[in-house]
Design a protein around this motif. Structure first.
Motif, PDB file in Angstrom:
ATOM      1  N   ILE A 228      23.437   2.575  49.439  1.00 57.65           N
ATOM      2  CA  ILE A 228      22.518   1.925  48.887  1.00 57.65           C
ATOM      3  C   ILE A 228      23.046   0.608  48.591  1.00 57.65           C
ATOM      4  N   HIS A 229      22.208  -0.467  48.807  1.00 62.79           N
ATOM      5  CA  HIS A 229      22.759  -1.833  48.580  1.00 62.79           C
ATOM      6  C   HIS A 229      22.015  -2.353  47.273  1.00 62.79           C
ATOM      7  N   ASP A 230      22.457  -3.264  46.477  1.00 63.01           N
ATOM      8  CA  ASP A 230      21.990  -3.971  45.462  1.00 63.01           C
ATOM      9  C   ASP A 230      21.384  -2.866  44.251  1.00 63.01           C
ATOM     10  N   ASP A 231      20.670  -1.961  44.405  1.00 59.00           N
ATOM     11  CA  ASP A 231      20.254  -1.245  43.234  1.00 59.00           C
ATOM     12  C   ASP A 231      20.682   0.104  42.804  1.00 59.00           C
ATOM     13  N   VAL A 232      21.810  -0.058  41.927  1.00 60.95           N
ATOM     14  CA  VAL A 232      22.489   1.305  41.766  1.00 60.95           C
ATOM     15  C   VAL A 232      21.444   2.366  41.180  1.00 60.95           C
ATOM     16  N   LEU A 233      20.623   2.267  40.491  1.00 54.93           N
ATOM     17  CA  LEU A 233      19.768   3.133  40.113  1.00 54.93           C
ATOM     18  C   LEU A 233      19.100   3.973  41.012  1.00 54.93           C
ATOM     19  N   GLY A 234      18.951   3.247  42.403  1.00 53.47           N
ATOM     20  CA  GLY A 234      18.495   3.854  43.361  1.00 53.47           C
ATOM     21  C   GLY A 234      19.387   5.091  43.788  1.00 53.47           C
ATOM     22  N   CYS A 235      20.775   5.039  43.557  1.00 52.88           N
ATOM     23  CA  CYS A 235      21.569   6.031  43.853  1.00 52.88           C
ATOM     24  C   CYS A 235      21.256   7.136  43.051  1.00 52.88           C
ATOM     25  N   VAL A 236      21.106   6.572  41.669  1.00 56.63           N
ATOM     26  CA  VAL A 236      20.933   7.813  40.646  1.00 56.63           C
ATOM     27  C   VAL A 236      19.824   8.559  41.088  1.00 56.63           C
ATOM     28  N   ASN A 237      18.693   7.841  41.364  1.00 58.55           N
ATOM     29  CA  ASN A 237      17.495   8.831  41.829  1.00 58.55           C
ATOM     30  C   ASN A 237      17.535   9.630  43.124  1.00 58.55           C
ATOM     31  N   TRP A 238      18.371   9.197  43.914  1.00 57.13           N
ATOM     32  CA  TRP A 238      18.809   9.668  45.203  1.00 57.13           C
ATOM     33  C   TRP A 238      19.698  10.974  44.658  1.00 57.13           C
ATOM     34  N   ALA A 239      20.447  11.007  43.749  1.00 60.85           N
ATOM     35  CA  ALA A 239      21.260  12.245  43.421  1.00 60.85           C
ATOM     36  C   ALA A 239      20.111  13.441  42.537  1.00 60.85           C
ATOM     37  N   ILE A 240      19.350  12.860  41.802  1.00 62.26           N
ATOM     38  CA  ILE A 240      18.331  13.681  41.009  1.00 62.26           C
ATOM     39  C   ILE A 240      17.493  14.592  42.044  1.00 62.26           C
ATOM     40  N   ALA A 241      17.129  13.561  43.110  1.00 58.32           N
ATOM     41  CA  ALA A 241      16.542  14.434  44.099  1.00 58.32           C
ATOM     42  C   ALA A 241      16.889  15.468  45.206  1.00 58.32           C
ATOM     43  N   GLY A 242      18.330  15.529  45.055  1.00 57.49           N
ATOM     44  CA  GLY A 242      19.087  16.371  45.536  1.00 57.49           C
ATOM     45  C   GLY A 242      19.777  15.976  46.748  1.00 57.49           C
ATOM     46  N   GLY A 243      19.882  14.678  46.839  1.00 60.37           N
ATOM     47  CA  GLY A 243      20.507  14.038  48.072  1.00 60.37           C
ATOM     48  C   GLY A 243      22.006  14.091  48.170  1.00 60.37           C
ATOM     49  N   GLY A 244      22.792  14.295  47.072  1.00 58.32           N
ATOM     50  CA  GLY A 244      24.164  14.580  46.938  1.00 58.32           C
ATOM     51  C   GLY A 244      24.857  14.092  45.797  1.00 58.32           C
ATOM     52  N   LEU A 245      26.231  13.891  45.711  1.00 55.04           N
ATOM     53  CA  LEU A 245      26.977  13.473  44.756  1.00 55.04           C
ATOM     54  C   LEU A 245      26.960  11.915  44.342  1.00 55.04           C
ATOM     55  N   PHE A 246      26.926  11.740  42.927  1.00 51.28           N
ATOM     56  CA  PHE A 246      27.249  10.232  42.663  1.00 51.28           C
ATOM     57  C   PHE A 246      27.879  10.210  41.287  1.00 51.28           C
ATOM     58  N   GLN A 247      28.674   9.086  41.228  1.00 48.39           N
ATOM     59  CA  GLN A 247      29.338   9.056  39.978  1.00 48.39           C
ATOM     60  C   GLN A 247      28.840   7.939  39.321  1.00 48.39           C
ATOM     61  N   ILE A 248      28.333   8.230  38.163  1.00 47.23           N
ATOM     62  CA  ILE A 248      27.576   7.331  37.207  1.00 47.23           C
ATOM     63  C   ILE A 248      28.230   7.163  35.653  1.00 47.23           C
ATOM     64  N   TYR A 249      27.740   6.374  35.053  1.00 55.37           N
ATOM     65  CA  TYR A 249      28.255   6.181  33.799  1.00 55.37           C
ATOM     66  C   TYR A 249      27.554   7.266  32.800  1.00 55.37           C
ATOM     67  N   HIS A 250      28.075   7.807  31.826  1.00 51.38           N
ATOM     68  CA  HIS A 250      27.471   9.068  31.191  1.00 51.38           C
ATOM     69  C   HIS A 250      26.220   8.577  30.261  1.00 51.38           C
ATOM     70  N   PHE A 251      26.392   7.259  29.986  1.00 56.66           N
ATOM     71  CA  PHE A 251      25.222   6.844  29.159  1.00 56.66           C
ATOM     72  C   PHE A 251      23.898   6.610  29.938  1.00 56.66           C
ATOM     73  N   ILE A 252      23.982   6.580  31.249  1.00 55.50           N
ATOM     74  CA  ILE A 252      22.769   6.559  32.314  1.00 55.50           C
ATOM     75  C   ILE A 252      22.423   7.988  32.277  1.00 55.50           C
ATOM     76  N   ALA A 253      23.354   9.178  32.812  1.00 55.69           N
ATOM     77  CA  ALA A 253      23.287  10.277  33.167  1.00 55.69           C
ATOM     78  C   ALA A 253      22.737  11.309  31.926  1.00 55.69           C
ATOM     79  N   GLU A 254      22.988  10.924  30.891  1.00 51.88           N
ATOM     80  CA  GLU A 254      22.878  11.767  29.700  1.00 51.88           C
ATOM     81  C   GLU A 254      21.404  12.517  29.474  1.00 51.88           C
ATOM     82  N   ALA A 255      20.494  11.392  29.825  1.00 54.88           N
ATOM     83  CA  ALA A 255      19.035  12.207  29.573  1.00 54.88           C
ATOM     84  C   ALA A 255      18.558  12.845  30.874  1.00 54.88           C
ATOM     85  N   ALA A 256      18.970  12.590  31.909  1.00 58.32           N
ATOM     86  CA  ALA A 256      18.908  13.905  33.085  1.00 58.32           C
ATOM     87  C   ALA A 256      19.522  14.817  32.928  1.00 58.32           C
ATOM     88  N   VAL A 257      20.626  14.822  32.311  1.00 56.63           N
ATOM     89  CA  VAL A 257      21.386  16.058  32.106  1.00 56.63           C
ATOM     90  C   VAL A 257      20.694  16.982  30.898  1.00 56.63           C
TER      91      VAL A 257
END
Length: 304
Positions: A228-257
């Motif tokens: 994914i180019h430009d929008d890192v939050l697209g990577c987060v949503n791709w991971a939430i959808a089951g697309g794969g692994l992604f390294q992100i900040y804990h402050f971003i992931a905590e609500a989804a966890v």
């Protein structure tokens, strides 16, 4: 010889007011003058500088490129003079006016925006205008007061204050882990779907950062068919959808966890940090509204 006389300083003040209001007539009304006197004053200023500050038509005026640059510098100078007078007379200025901030997408959505209502309540006379984009801004050309960015910029013209050292973790959706299994080591990541973020500033993939089995820092570079180019939050949503692994900040992931949408893996290799900084030009006078925002944000991030 004096660099400026009272007439020249007055012309600068008239110029700034006309630039602010977009009209000689409006500036004249605001300052109790005639439109003709404002026009003559600005014409004298243009003659002295040898440039056109405004492009004029019969119906409107607009700042030229030179006029925009001159307006930015003059407005700062006038604010600095006003602040100096307030200091000498013991008057306290209530922070007010327009505050323009450039901030990257992740920090805007998961840090800054949730804090802004508190800032607005504390400083109701400050107007806040945000540009949320993952790009480098030119403070002078684009008229921003502040920027919040990842890392410390190499630009020596900028002052950087650290906001936080944000920790990172590796995450995936439960559905992905059920299908592919959990990686037990960094080496096993080669067998997994790893979502890759391409940095807009360089066009290069952002490496994942870990600690190896001996506790040493290491960078993990990889090739992926998922980018994914430009929008890192697209990577987060791709991971939430089951697309794969992604390294992100804990402050971003905590609500989804908490919602059960993401699970952290390889925790023993995680918790490396990247720095977020608040930036402003070192040669720019800090207005009361800028100082208020910098102090508020540093305290709010330190004590969420």
């Amino acid at each position: 010889m004096r660099s400026f006389d009272p007439v020249q300083l007055g012309s600068i003040e008239l110029f700034c007011k006309a630039a602010e209001l977009g009209s000689f007539t409006a500036a004249a009304e605001a300052l109790g003058l005639t439109p003709a006197s404002v026009s003559r004053s600005i014409s004298r200023l243009e003659s002295r500088l040898g440039v056109r500050l405004f492009a004029r038509t019969t119906r409107q005026i607009r700042l030229t490129r030179e006029g925009e640059l001159y307006r930015d510098q003059c407005q700062q100078a006038l604010e600095q003079i006003a602040d100096a007078e307030r200091i000498l007379t013991g008057q306290q200025k209530v922070p007010s006016g327009l505050l323009r901030i450039s901030v990257g997408t992740p920090y805007a959505h998961y840090r800054l925006l949730p804090l802004l209502p508190r800032f607005q309540q504390a400083y109701p006379q400050i107007e806040v205008e945000l540009s949320i984009a993952n790009r480098v801004v030119d403070f002078v050309e684009e008229g921003y007061d502040l920027a919040i960015r990842l890392g410390v910029p190499p630009d020596s013209r900028l002052i950087a204050h650290t906001l936080e050292e944000a920790t990172l973790g590796l995450f995936a959706a439960p559905a992905y882990l059920a299908r592919r299994g959990q990686p037990r080591s960094i080496a096993e990541l080669e067998q997994h779907d790893c979502i890759q973020f391409i940095l807009p500033s360089s066009g290069r993939a952002m490496p994942w950062i870990f600690k190896d089995a001996q506790g040493r820092d290491m960078d993990f570079h990889f090739q992926s068919r998922q980018r994914i180019h430009d929008d890192v939050l697209g990577c987060v949503n791709w991971a939430i959808a089951g697309g794969g692994l992604f390294q992100i900040y804990h402050f971003i992931a905590e609500a989804a966890v908490r919602r059960g949408e993401l699970v952290e893996v390889l925790q023993q290799a995680g918790y490396r940090t990247r720095r977020f900084s608040i930036l402003y030009p070192h040669n720019r006078h800090l207005s009361a509204r800028v100082r208020a925002f910098v102090e508020f944000l540093r305290q709010a991030v330190a004590s969420p």
